[in-house]
Design an enzyme around this catalytic site. Structure first.
Site, PDB file in Angstrom:
ATOM      1  N   SER A 106       0.858  -1.181   0.000  1.00  0.00           N
ATOM      2  CA  SER A 106       0.000   0.000   0.000  1.00  0.00           C
ATOM      3  C   SER A 106       0.895   1.231   0.000  1.00  0.00           C
ATOM      4  O   SER A 106       2.080   1.158   0.373  1.00  0.00           O
ATOM      5  CB  SER A 106      -0.896  -0.001   1.243  1.00  0.00           C
TER       6      SER A 106
ATOM      7  N   TYR B 257      -1.486   0.041  10.803  1.00  0.00           N
ATOM      8  CA  TYR B 257      -1.474  -0.461   9.432  1.00  0.00           C
ATOM      9  C   TYR B 257      -0.224   0.024   8.686  1.00  0.00           C
ATOM     10  O   TYR B 257       0.478  -0.761   8.055  1.00  0.00           O
ATOM     11  CB  TYR B 257      -2.732   0.009   8.716  1.00  0.00           C
TER      12      TYR B 257
END
Length: 280
Positions: free
Chosen positions: A128, A141
């Site tokens: 990501s 995250y």
């Protein structure tokens, strides 16, 4: 027939990836912790798998070796987002985030390396933009993605003289159920009032879902297949213009980056409060 293993194949990017490889004539092993999510994956060999279970991985790779005789690609896609300000998150939430996103991803790749070497295969890790850029409320995250990107970059160099390639695919926002799933992990712990702006911003869809900035999971799947089939894959594949723009902010001075993040969170929080007030 070329063979690929896709983790986290029950939904979103993983499901789109499994379907794309099947359509291209590959033999696909699609696994997910959610058994129900694997339903309807026609043409795939499916199995329930928890990426934190090393023994289950050993059994899966033994099965692939026996049935397919080797492996041309591993797509390490399984993962989830644990949102929330870092001070508020219970230790077990952080432990679980890293167990799945870091240790599970690394286990997916390293356990499969012997089979990949046999066929000059490719390991593709779905990361990501959070692997390079941080956002308030997404520290767990982002931390997990920073960690796995550091490991994968290292692994790519370590295996450079071996018949195996390693690549990262990094979208920003993707039009999946990611935000809905993340909302589920935003409950069950005490929220501090000092982080009210962050919680309000997280309650909306813009921060997690991306809205009009989101790309389709099929577009991410296309980038994954490009990496899997390239003779000399790139180290990193940003997916879509939003991902490239987000990553470009890394070159701004750090005070400018920090200010921009704080302003964005306050603006999103204000928007969500106004939207809720109108709804009432």
């Amino acid at each position: 027939m070329q063979t690929v293993l896709v983790t986290g194949a029950g939904s979103g990017i993983g499901r789109a990836t499994a379907c794309r490889f099947v359509a291209s004539g590959w033999r696909v092993y699609a696994v997910d912790i959610d058994t129900d999510g694997l339903e309807g994956l026609d043409g795939c060999e499916t199995a329930t798998l928890d990426v934190t279970d090393s023994a289950a991985f050993d059994r899966l790779y033994d099965r692939i070796s026996a049935e397919a005789g080797g492996l041309d690609c591993v797509v390490a896609n399984a993962g989830y987002c644990q949102p929330g300000p870092l001070e508020d998150l219970p230790a077990e939430r952080l432990d679980r985030q890293f167990a799945v996103n870091v240790h599970g991803t690394l286990r997916t790749i390293t356990t499969g390396l012997p089979l990949l070497r046999e066929r000059d295969g490719t390991a593709v890790v779905v990361s990501s933009t959070h692997g390079r850029v941080v956002t308030p409320g997404m520290g767990a995250y982002a931390g997990s993605k920073h960690a796995i990107e550091g490991m994968v970059d290292t692994l790519r160099i370590e295996v450079a003289d071996q018949p195996v390639d390693v690549a990262l695919v990094a979208p920003a926002w993707v039009d999946t159920e990611f935000s809905t799933e993340s909302d589920r992990h935003l409950s069950g712990f005490e929220r501090s009032d000092r982080y009210a702006d962050i919680y309000d911003a997280l309650e909306g869809q813009a921060l997690l879902g991306g809205g009009p900035l989101a790309v389709s999971p099929e577009r991410v799947a296309a980038a994954i297949q490009d990496a899997a089939t390239a003779d000399d894959p790139a180290a990193r594949y940003p997916v879509g213009l939003p991902a490239r723009l987000v990553l470009a902010t890394r070159w701004l001075p750090r005070p400018v980056q920090d200010l921009g993040q704080r302003v964005a969170i306050r603006a999103l929080a204000a928007f969500e409060r106004a939207r809720e007030a109108i709804g009432k």
